[in-house]
Each structure stands twice: as C-alpha cells, then as structure tokens.
Design a protein around this motif. Structure first.
Motif, PDB file in Angstrom:
ATOM      1  N   PHE A 188     -18.509  60.516  89.274  1.00 12.79           N
ATOM      2  CA  PHE A 188     -18.656  59.729  88.058  1.00 12.79           C
ATOM      3  C   PHE A 188     -18.021  58.362  88.285  1.00 12.79           C
ATOM      4  CE2 PHE A 188     -17.356  58.454  83.741  1.00 12.79           C
ATOM      5  CZ  PHE A 188     -18.602  58.454  83.161  1.00 12.79           C
ATOM      6  N   GLN A 211     -28.161  59.446  88.165  1.00 13.74           N
ATOM      7  CA  GLN A 211     -27.194  60.445  88.621  1.00 13.74           C
ATOM      8  C   GLN A 211     -27.364  60.664  90.112  1.00 13.74           C
ATOM      9  OE1 GLN A 211     -28.412  63.036  85.100  1.00 13.74           O
ATOM     10  NE2 GLN A 211     -26.397  63.770  85.624  1.00 13.74           N
ATOM     11  N   ALA A 260     -19.493  66.896  90.977  1.00 16.70           N
ATOM     12  CA  ALA A 260     -20.227  65.710  90.560  1.00 16.70           C
ATOM     13  C   ALA A 260     -19.349  64.473  90.667  1.00 16.70           C
ATOM     14  CB  ALA A 260     -20.698  65.900  89.132  1.00 16.70           C
ATOM     15  N   SER A 278     -28.137  56.382  95.933  1.00 16.81           N
ATOM     16  CA  SER A 278     -28.842  57.026  94.828  1.00 16.81           C
ATOM     17  C   SER A 278     -30.334  56.806  95.036  1.00 16.81           C
ATOM     18  CB  SER A 278     -28.396  56.442  93.489  1.00 16.81           C
ATOM     19  OG  SER A 278     -28.915  55.147  93.342  1.00 16.81           O
ATOM     20  N   SER A 324     -22.095  65.371  83.777  1.00 15.11           N
ATOM     21  CA  SER A 324     -21.125  64.291  83.684  1.00 15.11           C
ATOM     22  C   SER A 324     -21.519  63.396  82.532  1.00 15.11           C
ATOM     23  CB  SER A 324     -21.093  63.482  84.981  1.00 15.11           C
ATOM     24  OG  SER A 324     -22.170  62.575  84.990  1.00 15.11           O
ATOM     25  N   GLU A 364     -26.242  67.988  89.868  1.00 23.34           N
ATOM     26  CA  GLU A 364     -25.988  67.530  88.510  1.00 23.34           C
ATOM     27  C   GLU A 364     -27.293  67.041  87.888  1.00 23.34           C
ATOM     28  OE1 GLU A 364     -22.665  64.732  88.184  1.00 23.34           O
ATOM     29  OE2 GLU A 364     -23.988  63.583  86.879  1.00 23.34           O
ATOM     30  N   ARG A 365     -28.089  66.373  88.714  1.00 18.50           N
ATOM     31  CA  ARG A 365     -29.338  65.825  88.239  1.00 18.50           C
ATOM     32  C   ARG A 365     -30.312  66.945  87.882  1.00 18.50           C
ATOM     33  NH1 ARG A 365     -33.613  62.803  91.205  1.00 18.50           N
ATOM     34  NH2 ARG A 365     -34.725  61.930  89.436  1.00 18.50           N
ATOM     35  N   ASP A 410     -17.690  62.383  78.939  1.00 17.67           N
ATOM     36  CA  ASP A 410     -17.689  62.898  80.317  1.00 17.67           C
ATOM     37  C   ASP A 410     -16.877  64.179  80.473  1.00 17.67           C
ATOM     38  OD1 ASP A 410     -18.157  62.682  83.243  1.00 17.67           O
ATOM     39  OD2 ASP A 410     -15.989  62.478  83.255  1.00 17.67           O
ATOM     40  N   THR A 426     -32.590  60.375  84.378  1.00 14.81           N
ATOM     41  CA  THR A 426     -31.575  61.061  85.178  1.00 14.81           C
ATOM     42  C   THR A 426     -31.431  60.444  86.559  1.00 14.81           C
ATOM     43  OG1 THR A 426     -33.162  62.636  86.080  1.00 14.81           O
ATOM     44  CG2 THR A 426     -32.016  63.292  84.077  1.00 14.81           C
ATOM     45  N   THR A 469     -29.214  68.531  84.662  1.00 17.81           N
ATOM     46  CA  THR A 469     -29.544  67.711  83.498  1.00 17.81           C
ATOM     47  C   THR A 469     -31.029  67.850  83.179  1.00 17.81           C
ATOM     48  OG1 THR A 469     -27.898  66.149  84.298  1.00 17.81           O
ATOM     49  CG2 THR A 469     -29.283  65.417  82.493  1.00 17.81           C
ATOM     50  N   LYS A 491     -22.767  60.732  82.636  1.00 22.41           N
ATOM     51  CA  LYS A 491     -24.067  60.113  82.900  1.00 22.41           C
ATOM     52  C   LYS A 491     -25.216  60.993  82.438  1.00 22.41           C
ATOM     53  CE  LYS A 491     -22.967  57.119  86.702  1.00 22.41           C
ATOM     54  NZ  LYS A 491     -23.105  56.925  88.129  1.00 22.41           N
ATOM     55  N   SER A 492     -24.966  62.286  82.247  1.00 25.43           N
ATOM     56  CA  SER A 492     -26.012  63.159  81.720  1.00 25.43           C
ATOM     57  C   SER A 492     -26.227  62.897  80.241  1.00 25.43           C
ATOM     58  CB  SER A 492     -25.629  64.631  81.865  1.00 25.43           C
ATOM     59  OG  SER A 492     -24.996  64.869  83.067  1.00 25.43           O
TER      60      SER A 492
END
Lengths: 673, 79
Positions: free
Chosen positions: A489, A418, A487, A64, A394, A423-424, A385, A415, A427, A396-397
C-alpha cells in the motif's frame, strides 16, 4: 495518417484533461464501460496528430499493469514523439519519469501543468532555463483553464520536424561509468533491440530489470560482464543497492535541475489549503464520521427524493407520451395486432422500464466523479485501509468497491491500480457483491410491490447485505485461496482540487451514454428476443399461452431448482436468465412475460410472489453473477478464463445459499408465529 | 535489531533515509516514489485506525503502511 504521439505522465497530473483539450470531441475510441479503456487514441482538433492517452505511471519499471501497458506502447508502437505532462506543484517526483523517458531517445515536449496552482502558491518555475537544462521544449499550461494548449501542438510539430531528441543525461561519475561500461558490453546486440537506444537498456540492466535481458538476448559471457560491473558499482556506496543507487542518481540530477529553476517561497511546514481540509477530513476522531456522512449524502441524493422525482418524469414520458405516440402510429397504419404486442409490450416496456433509472445512475456517477476529482477518494482509501486489510484487501480496493455501486464493469477495470495480483483478484471477485445501479431496477419493482411503507429501508438492506456478504466471502477467501498474501500500500495523497464542472459532467455523460447505448442496443434487442422466445413455441409457431413458448419450456425445466428459494415459477427463472445479459433485463423480462408494465407489473408481481419470496428473489439477484459485460471484463482483467469462471461459480453458489437460507429461515419463523 | 526505522519516527518530526530494507516490487515502488537514501521524510499523520501513515517528502504527500515504514531505515534529522 499523421504523426503518432504518446501522452505520458504521472497519475493525477491532468493528463486526461489535456487529452480532452487537445482532441475535443474527436475521440474515435469511446470510453464506454465494457470496451477496453487501457489507452484512448484521439485526433487533435488542430494539426494532423493521433494522440494516445496512456495510463498514468510513476516510473518505467514494469511494476504495475498500467506501467507495463505504457512501457510496451512506447517500446513496441514506436510513437513519433512523446508529450510528457508533469504537475508543476510536484515537479521533483514528476521529473523522475521524465528522466526515464529521455532515455527512450524520442522527440519530446515537456508540458508543465497546474501553472495556475504554482502561481497561487507563490512559486515560480523558470521554464526557459528548464528547457535548456533538459534539452527539450517546455510548455507551461493550465489544462483546467485550457491556457496555452495550442502551443503544445506547435512544439510537438517542431520537435518531430527537426527530430529534436533530448540529449542523454549525465549522472554522477560512478553511475555514468557503470552505464558506459554496460553500454560497451551490450552494444554489439544492436540489431536485435529495434528502435530503443542503448542508454535505456544500459540503465535497465544496471537496476536489474530482467525483462531487458530477455529483449536483448544477452549471452552468458555478456551477463557475467554486466554482473561484474554492477557488483563494482554496488561496492562504491554504503547501501550496496543497485536500484536505490540508480534512483538516487536520477533524483540527484533532478534535485539539481529543480534547485536551478524552481523558486518555492514557503516553508515546508506551512499549512496549505489541503492541510486545513485534511485537519478535519482525516482527523483521528472526525475522519470516520465524515466518511460515513459523505457516503450517506451520496446515497440519499441518488436514491432519495431528487432521483425519484427525475425517474418519475421519465416514467410518465415513456408510458404516456411515447407509448401512446407509438400506438397512435400503429392505429393509423392499420398495423396487425401482434405489432402492438411486440412494440408496446416488448420494446417500450423493456427499454422504457430501464430508462427510468437513468437519472439515478447519472446522479451516482456524478457524485463519484466529484469524489474522484476532488481528491477525496484517496483519503477514503487512507481511512479504510486498516479495515480492508483484514479482508486481505487494501485501501486501494476501496475505490473499485465504491464504483461497484455504480457499475461492475468500470469498477473491475479500476482495480488496475492494485499492484498485488492476489489482492487484485480478490477485489475483482468481491466487487460484484456491491449492488450495481442496474440491480436497483429489480429492488425498486419488488420493494415497491411488497414493502411500500419501508421501500427505502428494504432497498438499503440489499446494499448492506451485499456488503456483509463481501466481507464474509473476503474472509473466507483470505483463509483459503489467497493465503499468505502480503499486499502493498503505497499511495499518493494528492492535494485537494476543486472539481471542474466540465470534467465531472463529461465523465457523468460518458457513463450515461454507455447506459443509453446499452438500453438502445442490448436491452432493445433482448426485449425483442425475449418477446419472440415468449411468443413462439419450440416448433416455431406463435402461441397465445406463453407457458407453451420456448421460454416457458426452458423455464419450466429449470424452475424446480429455485423452488426451495421460494420462486419456482418459470417466469421468475427465465427472467434470471435474461438478467445474465443485463440486470435491467430481469425487470423488462418479467414485464414481457407477465405482459404488464409499470404499476400493472407491480400488481401482477404481488399476486405471484409473497413478501418473503420477493425478498429472497431480490437477494438472489443481488448476489448471482453480474451481466455479460461485467463477466467479460472480469475474464480480461483476471487474465484467465478459469478464474473468471471460478468467480462466477462462486457467486452463483453464494447467491443460492444465502437466498435459500433467507427463504427457509423466513418460512420457519412465519410458521412459528 | 535496534536500528531506527521510519515506523519509530513520531508524528510531526522528520528523519533521513539511510537504506531500504524491503525486497522486490515493494522496494522498487518505494524507490520510484522518491524514497531513496538521503531523502528527508516528514511524518505527517496517522490514519484514524492507527495505520497507514501519511508522510511528506520531495514536496508531496504519500501514504504507506507501518509494515512498509518498518523496512525504511532512517537516522535522526540533524536540523
């Protein structure tokens, strides 16, 4: 100068708490929304150290963004020592990072945090033995209670002075042989690699980290040799998987260390306090009602009577006390008339109008900090989620989305946890639709002027509308731009912890400080600039009729664009432009342009807008591009100007279409009845 | 086919990991979080909407999706 120390640990292990305890208020890089918070550096209260607080990570694989930041820092900045903080209640997984940090060959101090929780659980950790096994000083602490903090620095000083570097770890025979073989292949590249020892690179090559290949500039013969060693290694196990095998070797080593040093006297199935809370909070049937209740409480606390009461106090303070104080001074000094207009109509109504929202913003961030510190945010992600996945997001968003109600800038930065880039991006594009605290100023003005009886409901409808638009845009983006996005998770559910008042208050204060700084600088100067633009003509003469001013001219030019939305006046258009600087500036700009503040501004507004056009204006403000600070953050986090521009264009488009629809549909209905 | 995965394990029981089937970054993350061959995983809870699931391993709680659980091959825990 002093020594440079890197503070590294897993997410949620008390890293920042330790950082704050070590540096006190000596931070010289602020944590204000809008500036980079990637890493914070602070000077220690005692001793001569610069400590850098790096993002929490699980491993040194560049997986990440946060892991990349930390890894790059250690490799490129070459700190004098590493403080590795671990959570004593989750020692096994925390030591996985420790083992990788040891490979970096730096003087290291291991800080075992949460010792109070460890004791409360009835566990014990033999720190002396642990220190012997790992070959580095160990300091047990409770960062929350500030216990033993001084000892950390003492040990750091000691390891730097005597250059105490933890010895290499010896893994199982197969792994160790493979590492040694790779080591002998790459050892001749010694001059290229810089300050990081070869054990680190040997391990990285064994697990197939392609970045290390680049750093070491291996030639094809070497690559072939490494590949052969790796293949031999993979054959030696059933799972034929280099990554899993090396991780397994590391965990085997850790298991052995933990077995020798940690006594856990509880069965694994025993119910902890967290389990008991989770029995309700993540219960199959109760989870969603509890979640909605918590959200409802947070919003009613923020925007309900408590927040309103505090806002009123500030409003009285600004309008009566400060305004009359300033005009008193001006009178005594016999100041010219225009200074009254500049200071009172420009600055006081501009800055003062914004300050009345400070209490609500403070309460909102206070609530968010409590949710964050207690561990509920992770549960909320767990619960939501499934739903968010339908939008290509997800769980996490969820955290950035909720933070978006406070301020878009930190929300966009949040963000970072993520891992999936699509996905990031998604978001980041949707967060601005979550109505931020600053936009509340606009709703409060318009709803107060037009929808007196239903003010709360109308404001609430803005939040709901923003949310619905985010869903619609999310679905659209998922079907078009971000097609086939898978995505991930994988998220830790940390034990619940009592939020520490000090940390919650500090966090809230940091956010308020950011807001105050903004009011004191951006809004202050904007108020003056707006006042000037509105009192001077394009030929730089002072004018009395503001429609002749620079702003009047610009506004009149662009106003027709907004006519179909119901607010084609130049004042309304110009205020939208001011809103690009900061959303609070919409209100202060309207105040300046109409030469009114507080209640008199509401009166003016009610004469120039209709309820429908007012609602349309609110909707446009809700959806169109966020402020400059948010835009800059979006650009940085997206890593591309093109993406940031695309997202801004998308937002303006959406705002225009939705407002147009609302105004036109509303007019149609009005005509029908 | 027919191989047992973590997704097949009932809530309240546990299994031992044999292999990680995922690829790339997801595998890396699962491994870094301690899901390595031989580790024992206890399936603790299912989220209200049926997905994700909460598992316990190495003394801590982790949440993963069912699609990810399907890529974690396991054998029954012989306890």
């Amino acid at each position: 100068m002093g020594s440079n120390i890197a503070l590294i640990g897993n997410p949620n292990c008390g890293k920042t708490t330790l950082f704050n305890a070590l540096t006190g208020s000596n931070q010289y890089v602020g944590n204000w929304a809008g500036v980079t918070v990637e890493k914070k550096t602070g000077r220690t209260i005692k001793g001569n150290f610069n400590i850098t607080d790096l993002p929490g990570i699980y491993s040194l694989s560049p997986y990440s963004l946060e892991e990349r930041i930390t890894r790059d820092f250690v490799i490129n900045e070459n700190p004098d020592a590493i403080i590795n903080i671990i959570d004593g209640t989750n020692i096994e997984r925390n030591l996985y990072l420790t083992v990788q940090l040891i490979e970096l060959g730096k003087p290291m101090v291991l800080v075992v945090n949460m010792m109070d929780d460890v004791e409360a659980k009835g566990w014990s950790i033999d720190c002396d033995y642990l220190s012997k096994l790992l070959g580095m000083p160990i300091v047990p602490i409770s960062a929350r209670k500030s216990e033993n903090i001084d000892e950390v620095l003492k040990q750091v000083e000691y390891v730097i002075e005597h250059r105490i570097i933890p010895p290499e770890i010896t893994y199982d025979l197969k792994t160790q042989n493979a590492l040694n073989e790779i080591y002998s292949v790459i050892v001749k590249n010694i001059c290229d690699a810089g300050k990081i020892p070869y054990n680190f690179y040997a391990a990285k090559l064994l697990e197939g980290d392609m970045e290390s290949v680049k750093t070491l500039k291996l030639d094809n013969v070497q690559l072939g040799a490494v590949e052969k060693i790796v293949r031999g290694y993979e054959k030696s196990s059933e799972c034929h998987d280099r990554e899993a095998m090396l991780a397994d070797a590391r965990y085997k080593f850790i298991e052995e260390v933990v077995r020798k040093t940690v006594v856990k006297n509880e069965s694994e199935e025993a119910l902890t306090i967290s389990d008991k809370i989770d029995a309700i909070v993540t219960n199959r049937f109760l989870a969603i009602p509890v979640f909605l209740l918590i959200m409802f409480l947070m919003f009613s606390f923020t925007f309900g009577p408590v927040g309103k009461f505090l806002s009123d106090i500030i409003e009285i303070l600004v309008n009566d006390v400060i305004a009359s104080f300033i005009s008193g001074i001006l009178e005594k000094a016999n100041a010219p008339q225009w200074t009254y207009r500049l200071l009172l109509d420009g600055v006081v109504s501009g800055v003062g109008g914004i300050l009345t929202f400070l209490p609500q913003i403070a309460i909102l961030f206070f609530c968010l900090s409590i949710l964050e510190d207690s561990g509920y945010m992770a549960r909320a992600a767990f619960i939501t989620d499934r739903f968010l996945r339908r939008l290509g997001l997800s769980g996490k968003s969820f955290i950035p989305m909720i933070m978006g109600f406070g301020c878009t800038t930190p929300a966009v930065m949040a963000t970072r946890t993520q891992e999936n880039i699509n996905e990031r991006r998604m978001t980041i594009m949707l967060v601005p639709f979550m109505s931020c605290g600053a936009k509340l100023t606009i709703y409060a003005l318009f709803a107060g002027a037009f929808f007196k009886g239903n003010k709360g409901l109308v404001i609430f409808s803005m939040y709901i509308l923003g949310f619905l638009v985010a869903i619609a845009v999310g679905l659209l983006l998922k079907k078009t731009v971000f097609k086939g996005n898978m995505a991930l998770f994988v998220m830790e559910l940390p034990p619940y912890r009592m939020p520490m008042p000090r940390s919650v208050l500090k966090n809230t204060w940091d956010k308020c400080k950011g807001f105050l700084v903004k009011a004191g600088t951006v809004i202050f100067s904007m108020s003056i600039v707006i006042w000037l633009l509105q009192n001077f003509s394009p030929s730089l003469h002072m004018v009395n009729d503001s429609s002749q001013s620079i702003f009047g001219v610009i506004g009149t030019t662009i106003a027709p664009i907004f006519a179909p939305l119901g607010f084609g006046t130049w004042q309304a258009s110009v205020s939208l432009l001011s809103g690009l600087v900061a959303k609070e500036a919409v209100v202060s700009s309207l105040g300046v342009l109409y030469g009114a503040g507080g209640d008199s501004l509401s009166a003016v507004i009610s004469s120039v807008f209709t309820p429908l056009s007012a609602y349309s204006y609110m909707v446009f403000c809700l959806l169109y591009v966020p402020c400059v600070s948010a835009f800059v953050t979006i650009r940085r986090e997206m890593g591309s100007f093109k993406w940031a521009l695309a997202s801004a264009a998308m937002q303006i488009g959406v705002a225009y279409v939705v407002s147009l629809f609302i105004y036109q549909a509303g007019s149609l209905i009005e005509r029908m009845f | 086919m027919g191989e047992l995965t973590l997704n097949d394990i009932k809530t309240g029981s546990s299994a031992v990991v044999t292999k990680i089937g995922s690829l790339g970054p997801l595998k890396r993350r699962l491994i870094d979080m301690g899901i390595t061959p031989g580790v024992r995983i206890f399936v603790k809870k299912v989220a209200p909407l049926g997905d994700p699931i909460e598992i316990r391993l190495r003394g801590y709680e982790l949440s993963i999706r069912r699609t990810e659980a399907k890529n974690i091959f396991v054998k029954k825990d012989n306890e």
